[in-house]
Motif scaffolding. Structure first.
Motif, PDB file in Angstrom:
ATOM      1  N   PRO A   1      49.686  12.568  21.927  1.00  0.00           N
ATOM      2  CA  PRO A   1      50.871  11.971  22.556  1.00  0.00           C
ATOM      3  C   PRO A   1      51.806  13.040  23.116  1.00  0.00           C
ATOM      4  O   PRO A   1      51.834  14.180  22.639  1.00  0.00           O
ATOM      5  CB  PRO A   1      51.533  11.209  21.396  1.00  0.00           C
ATOM      6  N   GLN A   2      52.567  12.655  24.105  1.00  0.00           N
ATOM      7  CA  GLN A   2      53.505  13.586  24.729  1.00  0.00           C
ATOM      8  C   GLN A   2      54.520  14.129  23.731  1.00  0.00           C
ATOM      9  O   GLN A   2      55.063  15.222  23.913  1.00  0.00           O
ATOM     10  CB  GLN A   2      54.242  12.885  25.879  1.00  0.00           C
ATOM     11  N   THR A   3      54.769  13.377  22.667  1.00  0.00           N
ATOM     12  CA  THR A   3      55.763  13.809  21.681  1.00  0.00           C
ATOM     13  C   THR A   3      55.238  14.911  20.766  1.00  0.00           C
ATOM     14  O   THR A   3      56.015  15.539  20.047  1.00  0.00           O
ATOM     15  CB  THR A   3      56.202  12.616  20.822  1.00  0.00           C
ATOM     16  N   ALA A   4      53.923  15.148  20.766  1.00  0.00           N
ATOM     17  CA  ALA A   4      53.344  16.186  19.907  1.00  0.00           C
ATOM     18  C   ALA A   4      53.672  17.564  20.473  1.00  0.00           C
ATOM     19  O   ALA A   4      53.384  17.855  21.629  1.00  0.00           O
ATOM     20  CB  ALA A   4      51.838  16.001  19.798  1.00  0.00           C
ATOM     21  N   LYS A   5      54.267  18.402  19.647  1.00  0.00           N
ATOM     22  CA  LYS A   5      54.640  19.753  20.060  1.00  0.00           C
ATOM     23  C   LYS A   5      53.818  20.764  19.271  1.00  0.00           C
ATOM     24  O   LYS A   5      53.672  20.643  18.056  1.00  0.00           O
ATOM     25  CB  LYS A   5      56.128  20.009  19.817  1.00  0.00           C
ATOM     26  N   ARG A   6      53.305  21.772  19.966  1.00  0.00           N
ATOM     27  CA  ARG A   6      52.481  22.765  19.282  1.00  0.00           C
ATOM     28  C   ARG A   6      53.328  23.583  18.318  1.00  0.00           C
ATOM     29  O   ARG A   6      54.510  23.837  18.577  1.00  0.00           O
ATOM     30  CB  ARG A   6      51.793  23.687  20.282  1.00  0.00           C
ATOM     31  N   PRO A   7      52.735  24.001  17.178  1.00  0.00           N
ATOM     32  CA  PRO A   7      53.475  24.851  16.242  1.00  0.00           C
ATOM     33  C   PRO A   7      53.892  26.146  16.924  1.00  0.00           C
ATOM     34  O   PRO A   7      53.100  26.779  17.621  1.00  0.00           O
ATOM     35  CB  PRO A   7      52.460  25.112  15.123  1.00  0.00           C
ATOM     36  N   SER A   8      55.125  26.526  16.727  1.00  0.00           N
ATOM     37  CA  SER A   8      55.627  27.714  17.418  1.00  0.00           C
ATOM     38  C   SER A   8      55.435  28.988  16.610  1.00  0.00           C
ATOM     39  O   SER A   8      55.445  30.083  17.164  1.00  0.00           O
ATOM     40  CB  SER A   8      57.114  27.538  17.744  1.00  0.00           C
ATOM     41  N   ASN A   9      55.255  28.858  15.297  1.00  0.00           N
ATOM     42  CA  ASN A   9      55.164  30.047  14.448  1.00  0.00           C
ATOM     43  C   ASN A   9      53.967  29.955  13.513  1.00  0.00           C
ATOM     44  O   ASN A   9      54.106  30.062  12.297  1.00  0.00           O
ATOM     45  CB  ASN A   9      56.453  30.217  13.631  1.00  0.00           C
ATOM     46  N   PHE A  10      52.772  29.738  14.084  1.00  0.00           N
ATOM     47  CA  PHE A  10      51.583  29.650  13.240  1.00  0.00           C
ATOM     48  C   PHE A  10      51.289  30.999  12.599  1.00  0.00           C
ATOM     49  O   PHE A  10      51.280  32.034  13.264  1.00  0.00           O
ATOM     50  CB  PHE A  10      50.368  29.213  14.064  1.00  0.00           C
ATOM     51  N   LYS A  11      51.047  30.975  11.297  1.00  0.00           N
ATOM     52  CA  LYS A  11      50.678  32.186  10.574  1.00  0.00           C
ATOM     53  C   LYS A  11      49.509  31.857   9.659  1.00  0.00           C
ATOM     54  O   LYS A  11      49.602  30.941   8.834  1.00  0.00           O
ATOM     55  CB  LYS A  11      51.850  32.717   9.748  1.00  0.00           C
ATOM     56  N   PRO A  12      48.376  32.562   9.798  1.00  0.00           N
ATOM     57  CA  PRO A  12      47.218  32.283   8.946  1.00  0.00           C
ATOM     58  C   PRO A  12      47.562  32.427   7.466  1.00  0.00           C
ATOM     59  O   PRO A  12      48.343  33.298   7.076  1.00  0.00           O
ATOM     60  CB  PRO A  12      46.197  33.339   9.381  1.00  0.00           C
ATOM     61  N   ILE A  13      46.980  31.553   6.651  1.00  0.00           N
ATOM     62  CA  ILE A  13      47.213  31.561   5.210  1.00  0.00           C
ATOM     63  C   ILE A  13      45.931  31.980   4.505  1.00  0.00           C
ATOM     64  O   ILE A  13      44.892  31.348   4.664  1.00  0.00           O
ATOM     65  CB  ILE A  13      47.647  30.171   4.711  1.00  0.00           C
ATOM     66  N   ASP A  14      45.992  33.053   3.741  1.00  0.00           N
ATOM     67  CA  ASP A  14      44.877  33.504   2.914  1.00  0.00           C
ATOM     68  C   ASP A  14      43.587  33.704   3.706  1.00  0.00           C
ATOM     69  O   ASP A  14      42.524  33.199   3.325  1.00  0.00           O
ATOM     70  CB  ASP A  14      44.639  32.500   1.775  1.00  0.00           C
ATOM     71  N   PRO A  15      43.628  34.445   4.824  1.00  0.00           N
ATOM     72  CA  PRO A  15      42.392  34.665   5.584  1.00  0.00           C
ATOM     73  C   PRO A  15      41.504  35.714   4.922  1.00  0.00           C
ATOM     74  O   PRO A  15      41.946  36.494   4.076  1.00  0.00           O
ATOM     75  CB  PRO A  15      42.911  35.171   6.933  1.00  0.00           C
ATOM     76  N   ILE A  16      40.242  35.734   5.329  1.00  0.00           N
ATOM     77  CA  ILE A  16      39.289  36.732   4.857  1.00  0.00           C
ATOM     78  C   ILE A  16      39.493  38.019   5.649  1.00  0.00           C
ATOM     79  O   ILE A  16      39.563  37.993   6.877  1.00  0.00           O
ATOM     80  CB  ILE A  16      37.843  36.238   5.059  1.00  0.00           C
ATOM     81  N   TYR A  17      39.551  39.138   4.941  1.00  0.00           N
ATOM     82  CA  TYR A  17      39.654  40.423   5.616  1.00  0.00           C
ATOM     83  C   TYR A  17      38.281  41.085   5.690  1.00  0.00           C
ATOM     84  O   TYR A  17      37.281  40.548   5.205  1.00  0.00           O
ATOM     85  CB  TYR A  17      40.679  41.322   4.922  1.00  0.00           C
ATOM     86  N   GLU A  18      38.240  42.262   6.264  1.00  0.00           N
ATOM     87  CA  GLU A  18      36.974  42.873   6.659  1.00  0.00           C
ATOM     88  C   GLU A  18      36.003  43.087   5.510  1.00  0.00           C
ATOM     89  O   GLU A  18      34.800  42.913   5.672  1.00  0.00           O
ATOM     90  CB  GLU A  18      37.254  44.205   7.372  1.00  0.00           C
ATOM     91  N   ARG A  19      36.481  43.485   4.353  1.00  0.00           N
ATOM     92  CA  ARG A  19      35.575  43.854   3.263  1.00  0.00           C
ATOM     93  C   ARG A  19      35.287  42.713   2.301  1.00  0.00           C
ATOM     94  O   ARG A  19      34.625  42.916   1.281  1.00  0.00           O
ATOM     95  CB  ARG A  19      36.154  45.047   2.495  1.00  0.00           C
ATOM     96  N   ALA A  20      35.760  41.515   2.581  1.00  0.00           N
ATOM     97  CA  ALA A  20      35.494  40.382   1.699  1.00  0.00           C
ATOM     98  C   ALA A  20      34.001  40.057   1.689  1.00  0.00           C
ATOM     99  O   ALA A  20      33.303  40.224   2.688  1.00  0.00           O
ATOM    100  CB  ALA A  20      36.290  39.165   2.153  1.00  0.00           C
ATOM    101  N   ALA A  21      33.511  39.599   0.543  1.00  0.00           N
ATOM    102  CA  ALA A  21      32.093  39.262   0.392  1.00  0.00           C
ATOM    103  C   ALA A  21      31.953  37.784   0.047  1.00  0.00           C
ATOM    104  O   ALA A  21      32.738  37.234  -0.736  1.00  0.00           O
ATOM    105  CB  ALA A  21      31.462  40.117  -0.700  1.00  0.00           C
ATOM    106  N   LEU A  22      30.969  37.132   0.647  1.00  0.00           N
ATOM    107  CA  LEU A  22      30.672  35.736   0.328  1.00  0.00           C
ATOM    108  C   LEU A  22      29.986  35.702  -1.034  1.00  0.00           C
ATOM    109  O   LEU A  22      28.869  36.192  -1.189  1.00  0.00           O
ATOM    110  CB  LEU A  22      29.778  35.129   1.406  1.00  0.00           C
ATOM    111  N   THR A  23      30.655  35.129  -2.030  1.00  0.00           N
ATOM    112  CA  THR A  23      30.160  35.199  -3.404  1.00  0.00           C
ATOM    113  C   THR A  23      29.654  33.870  -3.949  1.00  0.00           C
ATOM    114  O   THR A  23      28.980  33.851  -4.980  1.00  0.00           O
ATOM    115  CB  THR A  23      31.268  35.724  -4.334  1.00  0.00           C
ATOM    116  N   ALA A  24      29.976  32.749  -3.303  1.00  0.00           N
ATOM    117  CA  ALA A  24      29.505  31.455  -3.807  1.00  0.00           C
ATOM    118  C   ALA A  24      29.517  30.432  -2.686  1.00  0.00           C
ATOM    119  O   ALA A  24      30.372  30.468  -1.801  1.00  0.00           O
ATOM    120  CB  ALA A  24      30.378  30.974  -4.973  1.00  0.00           C
ATOM    121  N   VAL A  25      28.550  29.514  -2.740  1.00  0.00           N
ATOM    122  CA  VAL A  25      28.458  28.405  -1.791  1.00  0.00           C
ATOM    123  C   VAL A  25      28.285  27.128  -2.599  1.00  0.00           C
ATOM    124  O   VAL A  25      27.400  27.037  -3.458  1.00  0.00           O
ATOM    125  CB  VAL A  25      27.264  28.579  -0.828  1.00  0.00           C
ATOM    126  N   GLN A  26      29.145  26.152  -2.369  1.00  0.00           N
ATOM    127  CA  GLN A  26      29.066  24.875  -3.078  1.00  0.00           C
ATOM    128  C   GLN A  26      28.983  23.748  -2.058  1.00  0.00           C
ATOM    129  O   GLN A  26      29.863  23.602  -1.205  1.00  0.00           O
ATOM    130  CB  GLN A  26      30.299  24.668  -3.965  1.00  0.00           C
TER     131      GLN A  26
END
Length: 254
Positions: free
Chosen positions: A143-168
């Motif tokens: 809808p036209q009333t929907a406004k995009r977030p102006s200050n999006f900031k990622p929460i708890d992202p994976i950084y370069e050295r992170a390892a995938l340790t479990a899959v559920q």
């Protein structure tokens, strides 16, 4: 200038072959993409095609260095990574599987021909057009009333050295009905992981654009990267997002 420079960097690294150790920023960028895709393939066989798939990239940040890397096999999309750069460090913001990655036009939902700008903001990701906002996954016009977030900031992202340790994986069913007549809510991470570890089928409802849009999803499980959890949502293919991002913008229902 910075955006243009990084565009050239990414173009070079995605086109160049993998040789030896990283010696330049281009090599480091490319090798990090390889590391993430190899870890995904090793931990979850649904990603087996990613390491050797063709890649193309597109900037999806407004005043930020965010990129979508789309993986293709036989010229058909099979999935994507959303990668961000902050202080010269790469972060994996989101990733997914399926024939319709974020920021690719749906065959039966063509985007308008007017000016459109991709803007990544997690579940709020959109194309910005002269006539309003369009969902970056489905192509739905908001809808036209929907406004995009102006200050999006990622929460708890994976950084370069992170390892995938479990899959559920959950006992997935395309069922988003429990939220209509909910018998309970899951609003914290430990409770959510406990339910997913039991293989239970949960629904998730995102409250987007200040509650103007309610978007229901079925859950399919999660990936654990060290201490970070990425929950898998069904959205015409799989989307993996930080669970803290999902809990900020919505509620899970058993």
């Amino acid at each position: 200038m910075k955006k243009t420079l990084w565009a050239l960097v990414v173009l070079c690294l995605l086109a160049a072959p993998f040789i030896g150790q990283a010696e330049t920023p281009q090599d480091e960028w490319r090798q990090q993409i390889v590391r993430w895709t190899e870890q995904l393939a090793a931990g979850d066989d649904r990603f087996n095609a990613f390491p050797k798939a063709d890649r193309r990239w597109q900037s999806v940040g407004t005043n930020r260095d965010d990129w979508v890397v789309t993986f293709e096999q036989s010229n058909r999309p099979i999935g994507y990574l959303i990668v961000g750069e902050e202080e010269r460090a790469l972060r994996l913001l989101e990733y997914g599987l399926g024939a319709h990655p974020l920021f690719t036009e749906q065959p039966f939902v063509p985007l308008p021909s007017d000016t459109k700008t991709p803007f990544y903001a997690g579940l709020h990701s959109v194309w910005i057009t002269d006539d309003g906002l369009i969902d970056a996954k489905s192509g739905e016009h908001y809808p036209q009333t929907a406004k995009r977030p102006s200050n999006f900031k990622p929460i708890d992202p994976i950084y370069e050295r992170a390892a995938l340790t479990a899959v559920q994986l959950s006992r997935y069913a395309d069922n988003t009905q429990p939220w209509i007549k909910p018998e309970g809510k899951i609003t914290d991470e430990p409770d959510l992981i406990e339910h997913l570890d039991k293989g239970l089928n949960l629904s998730y409802v995102a409250h987007l654009f200040e509650g103007e849009i309610l978007a229901p999803f079925a859950t399919r499980g999660y990936h654990r990267w060290g201490k970070s959890i990425y929950v898998e949502l069904e959205d015409d293919g799989s989307r993996f997002l930080p669970v803290k991002h999902a809990l900020q913008w919505g509620v899970f229902y058993p």
